[in-house]
Design a protein around this motif. Structure first.
Motif, PDB file in Angstrom:
ATOM      1  N   ALA A 127       0.835  -1.205   0.000  1.00  0.00           N
ATOM      2  CA  ALA A 127       0.000   0.000   0.000  1.00  0.00           C
ATOM      3  C   ALA A 127       0.869   1.255   0.000  1.00  0.00           C
ATOM      4  CB  ALA A 127      -0.942   0.003   1.196  1.00  0.00           C
ATOM      5  N   ASP A 128       1.939   1.258   0.785  1.00  0.00           N
ATOM      6  CA  ASP A 128       2.871   2.387   0.783  1.00  0.00           C
ATOM      7  C   ASP A 128       3.471   2.591  -0.613  1.00  0.00           C
ATOM      8  OD1 ASP A 128       2.554   2.951   3.483  1.00  0.00           O
ATOM      9  OD2 ASP A 128       4.420   1.949   4.091  1.00  0.00           O
ATOM     10  N   ALA A 129       3.905   1.512  -1.230  1.00  0.00           N
ATOM     11  CA  ALA A 129       4.540   1.607  -2.548  1.00  0.00           C
ATOM     12  C   ALA A 129       3.576   2.193  -3.579  1.00  0.00           C
ATOM     13  CB  ALA A 129       5.032   0.236  -2.997  1.00  0.00           C
ATOM     14  N   ILE A 130       2.339   1.739  -3.559  1.00  0.00           N
ATOM     15  CA  ILE A 130       1.338   2.266  -4.494  1.00  0.00           C
ATOM     16  C   ILE A 130       1.061   3.740  -4.187  1.00  0.00           C
ATOM     17  CG2 ILE A 130      -1.080   2.116  -5.222  1.00  0.00           C
ATOM     18  CD1 ILE A 130      -0.844  -0.953  -4.535  1.00  0.00           C
ATOM     19  N   PHE A 131       0.823   4.046  -2.919  1.00  0.00           N
ATOM     20  CA  PHE A 131       0.497   5.411  -2.504  1.00  0.00           C
ATOM     21  C   PHE A 131       1.602   6.381  -2.903  1.00  0.00           C
ATOM     22  CE2 PHE A 131       0.709   8.866   0.572  1.00  0.00           C
ATOM     23  CZ  PHE A 131      -0.563   9.407   0.468  1.00  0.00           C
ATOM     24  N   TYR A 132       2.848   6.042  -2.589  1.00  0.00           N
ATOM     25  CA  TYR A 132       3.944   6.966  -2.876  1.00  0.00           C
ATOM     26  C   TYR A 132       4.310   7.001  -4.361  1.00  0.00           C
ATOM     27  CZ  TYR A 132       4.274   7.786   2.087  1.00  0.00           C
ATOM     28  OH  TYR A 132       3.977   8.154   3.377  1.00  0.00           O
ATOM     29  N   THR A 133       3.894   5.997  -5.119  1.00  0.00           N
ATOM     30  CA  THR A 133       4.032   6.075  -6.574  1.00  0.00           C
ATOM     31  C   THR A 133       3.052   7.119  -7.109  1.00  0.00           C
ATOM     32  OG1 THR A 133       4.737   3.781  -6.741  1.00  0.00           O
ATOM     33  CG2 THR A 133       3.817   4.763  -8.730  1.00  0.00           C
ATOM     34  N   ARG A 134       1.880   7.170  -6.499  1.00  0.00           N
ATOM     35  CA  ARG A 134       0.885   8.179  -6.886  1.00  0.00           C
ATOM     36  C   ARG A 134       1.270   9.570  -6.401  1.00  0.00           C
ATOM     37  NH1 ARG A 134      -4.872   5.215  -5.417  1.00  0.00           N
ATOM     38  NH2 ARG A 134      -4.610   3.441  -6.829  1.00  0.00           N
ATOM     39  N   HIS A 135       2.031   9.639  -5.316  1.00  0.00           N
ATOM     40  CA  HIS A 135       2.400  10.924  -4.713  1.00  0.00           C
ATOM     41  C   HIS A 135       3.919  11.029  -4.520  1.00  0.00           C
ATOM     42  CE1 HIS A 135      -1.743  12.033  -3.915  1.00  0.00           C
ATOM     43  NE2 HIS A 135      -1.946  10.775  -3.534  1.00  0.00           N
ATOM     44  N   PRO A 136       4.674  11.092  -5.607  1.00  0.00           N
ATOM     45  CA  PRO A 136       6.131  11.174  -5.459  1.00  0.00           C
ATOM     46  C   PRO A 136       6.586  12.464  -4.773  1.00  0.00           C
ATOM     47  CG  PRO A 136       5.480  11.512  -7.751  1.00  0.00           C
ATOM     48  CD  PRO A 136       4.251  11.097  -6.996  1.00  0.00           C
ATOM     49  N   GLU A 137       5.756  13.486  -4.803  1.00  0.00           N
ATOM     50  CA  GLU A 137       6.102  14.757  -4.161  1.00  0.00           C
ATOM     51  C   GLU A 137       6.233  14.614  -2.644  1.00  0.00           C
ATOM     52  OE1 GLU A 137       1.613  14.603  -3.946  1.00  0.00           O
ATOM     53  OE2 GLU A 137       3.109  14.016  -5.424  1.00  0.00           O
ATOM     54  N   LEU A 138       5.648  13.580  -2.065  1.00  0.00           N
ATOM     55  CA  LEU A 138       5.727  13.362  -0.623  1.00  0.00           C
ATOM     56  C   LEU A 138       7.051  12.731  -0.198  1.00  0.00           C
ATOM     57  CD1 LEU A 138       2.088  12.111   0.109  1.00  0.00           C
ATOM     58  CD2 LEU A 138       3.029  14.423   0.382  1.00  0.00           C
ATOM     59  N   VAL A 139       7.785  12.190  -1.139  1.00  0.00           N
ATOM     60  CA  VAL A 139       9.106  11.594  -0.900  1.00  0.00           C
ATOM     61  C   VAL A 139       9.091  10.665   0.315  1.00  0.00           C
ATOM     62  CG1 VAL A 139      11.589  12.074  -0.890  1.00  0.00           C
ATOM     63  CG2 VAL A 139      10.027  13.796  -1.762  1.00  0.00           C
ATOM     64  N   TYR A 140       8.098   9.797   0.367  1.00  0.00           N
ATOM     65  CA  TYR A 140       7.968   8.782   1.417  1.00  0.00           C
ATOM     66  C   TYR A 140       7.890   9.348   2.837  1.00  0.00           C
ATOM     67  CZ  TYR A 140       8.102   4.553  -1.350  1.00  0.00           C
ATOM     68  OH  TYR A 140       7.775   3.535  -2.197  1.00  0.00           O
ATOM     69  N   ARG A 141       7.508  10.612   2.975  1.00  0.00           N
ATOM     70  CA  ARG A 141       7.327  11.135   4.338  1.00  0.00           C
ATOM     71  C   ARG A 141       6.001  10.618   4.894  1.00  0.00           C
ATOM     72  NH1 ARG A 141       3.323  14.632   4.902  1.00  0.00           N
ATOM     73  NH2 ARG A 141       2.779  16.092   3.254  1.00  0.00           N
ATOM     74  N   TRP A 154      -4.805   6.398   1.321  1.00  0.00           N
ATOM     75  CA  TRP A 154      -3.962   5.255   1.690  1.00  0.00           C
ATOM     76  C   TRP A 154      -4.832   4.119   2.222  1.00  0.00           C
ATOM     77  CZ3 TRP A 154      -2.920   1.963   5.633  1.00  0.00           C
ATOM     78  CH2 TRP A 154      -1.760   1.179   5.519  1.00  0.00           C
ATOM     79  N   SER A 155      -5.783   4.454   3.082  1.00  0.00           N
ATOM     80  CA  SER A 155      -6.668   3.435   3.654  1.00  0.00           C
ATOM     81  C   SER A 155      -7.481   2.734   2.578  1.00  0.00           C
ATOM     82  CB  SER A 155      -7.615   4.057   4.682  1.00  0.00           C
ATOM     83  OG  SER A 155      -6.883   4.527   5.784  1.00  0.00           O
ATOM     84  N   GLY A 156      -7.911   3.494   1.571  1.00  0.00           N
ATOM     85  CA  GLY A 156      -8.656   2.892   0.461  1.00  0.00           C
ATOM     86  C   GLY A 156      -7.807   1.915  -0.328  1.00  0.00           C
ATOM     87  N   ILE A 157      -6.557   2.284  -0.550  1.00  0.00           N
ATOM     88  CA  ILE A 157      -5.629   1.379  -1.242  1.00  0.00           C
ATOM     89  C   ILE A 157      -5.444   0.118  -0.411  1.00  0.00           C
ATOM     90  CG2 ILE A 157      -3.216   1.049  -1.953  1.00  0.00           C
ATOM     91  CD1 ILE A 157      -3.179   4.122  -2.544  1.00  0.00           C
ATOM     92  N   ARG A 158      -5.234   0.294   0.872  1.00  0.00           N
ATOM     93  CA  ARG A 158      -4.962  -0.847   1.750  1.00  0.00           C
ATOM     94  C   ARG A 158      -6.155  -1.800   1.801  1.00  0.00           C
ATOM     95  NH1 ARG A 158      -4.196  -4.738   3.718  1.00  0.00           N
ATOM     96  NH2 ARG A 158      -2.864  -5.356   5.434  1.00  0.00           N
ATOM     97  N   ARG A 159      -7.358  -1.232   1.866  1.00  0.00           N
ATOM     98  CA  ARG A 159      -8.552  -2.092   1.866  1.00  0.00           C
ATOM     99  C   ARG A 159      -8.697  -2.829   0.535  1.00  0.00           C
ATOM    100  NH1 ARG A 159     -10.634   2.219   4.445  1.00  0.00           N
ATOM    101  NH2 ARG A 159     -11.652   3.013   2.567  1.00  0.00           N
ATOM    102  N   ALA A 160      -8.381  -2.155  -0.566  1.00  0.00           N
ATOM    103  CA  ALA A 160      -8.534  -2.768  -1.896  1.00  0.00           C
ATOM    104  C   ALA A 160      -7.597  -3.953  -2.089  1.00  0.00           C
ATOM    105  CB  ALA A 160      -8.294  -1.730  -2.991  1.00  0.00           C
ATOM    106  N   ILE A 161      -6.424  -3.902  -1.490  1.00  0.00           N
ATOM    107  CA  ILE A 161      -5.465  -5.000  -1.672  1.00  0.00           C
ATOM    108  C   ILE A 161      -5.504  -5.999  -0.533  1.00  0.00           C
ATOM    109  CG2 ILE A 161      -3.935  -3.630  -3.125  1.00  0.00           C
ATOM    110  CD1 ILE A 161      -2.053  -3.426  -0.628  1.00  0.00           C
ATOM    111  N   SER A 162      -6.425  -5.808   0.404  1.00  0.00           N
ATOM    112  CA  SER A 162      -6.559  -6.714   1.538  1.00  0.00           C
ATOM    113  C   SER A 162      -6.668  -8.151   1.027  1.00  0.00           C
ATOM    114  CB  SER A 162      -7.800  -6.366   2.348  1.00  0.00           C
ATOM    115  OG  SER A 162      -7.967  -7.290   3.392  1.00  0.00           O
ATOM    116  N   SER A 163      -5.984  -9.042   1.687  1.00  0.00           N
ATOM    117  CA  SER A 163      -5.973 -10.424   1.229  1.00  0.00           C
ATOM    118  C   SER A 163      -5.848 -11.377   2.406  1.00  0.00           C
ATOM    119  CB  SER A 163      -4.804 -10.638   0.269  1.00  0.00           C
ATOM    120  OG  SER A 163      -4.835 -11.922  -0.265  1.00  0.00           O
ATOM    121  N   LEU A 164      -6.721 -12.370   2.412  1.00  0.00           N
ATOM    122  CA  LEU A 164      -6.639 -13.446   3.391  1.00  0.00           C
ATOM    123  C   LEU A 164      -5.849 -14.602   2.803  1.00  0.00           C
ATOM    124  CD1 LEU A 164     -10.306 -13.538   4.729  1.00  0.00           C
ATOM    125  CD2 LEU A 164      -8.309 -12.518   5.812  1.00  0.00           C
TER     126      LEU A 164
END
Length: 168
Positions: A127-141, A154-164
């Protein structure tokens, strides 16, 4: 005469170096195997699985070369998956012969195997990797508490990739 030929062929198999370092197939080992041994196909399949959970509307169609953001996100997912996130193990832990490459950590199961407990550090990294790819201006802060829109994204991304785990 046939025994002599067989003996000459078999002799290297029983040398002292072969005995000192036995070769085992990963399926013969009921514990986790290092991700460095994962075939590229397995890494790509798990990357696809996560990516298409994020974008179910794509119906698993191939990403086009002009879809740069999709390409970046797929590559970011693959990087996380291929670094330290795969294990080769018995799929359902029943000592069967059904071994596959799986993620090392899935989302936890709450009461009644409810998927509401998002607890996988692997999927958090994805989720971090996807989020920061969308927002490179944040520079992983870190996302600040006042940045509700970013936190929600970020929470939406994390829920979308949720996997059991596949056995639950």
């Amino acid at each position: 005469m046939n025994y002599l030929i067989l003996g000459l062929i078999a002799a290297p198999l029983f040398s002292s170096s072969a005995i000192a370092q036995p070769i085992t197939h990963p399926a013969a080992v009921p514990v986790q195997v290092a991700v460095s041994q994962a075939p590229e196909k397995a890494i790509d399949e798990l990357t696809d699985f996560i990516f298409y959970n994020l974008y179910p509307g794509l119906n698993r169609r191939k990403i086009r070369s002009d879809e740069r953001q999709y390409i970046k996100e797929w590559a970011a997912i693959k990087k996380v998956v291929s670094q330290d996130s795969l294990v080769y193990q018995d799929v359902c832990g029943r000592n069967s012969t059904n071994y596959e490459w799986l993620l090392s950590k899935y989302d936890g199961q709450g009461p009644g195997r409810d998927a509401s407990a998002l607890s996988s550090p692997v999927l958090d990294k994805v989720a971090d990797a996807i989020f920061y790819t969308r927002h490179p201006e944040l520079v992983y802060r870190r996302i600040q508490p006042s940045e509700m829109r970013l936190a929600s994204e970020w929470s939406g991304i994390r829920r979308a990739i949720s996997s059991l785990h596949p056995c639950y």
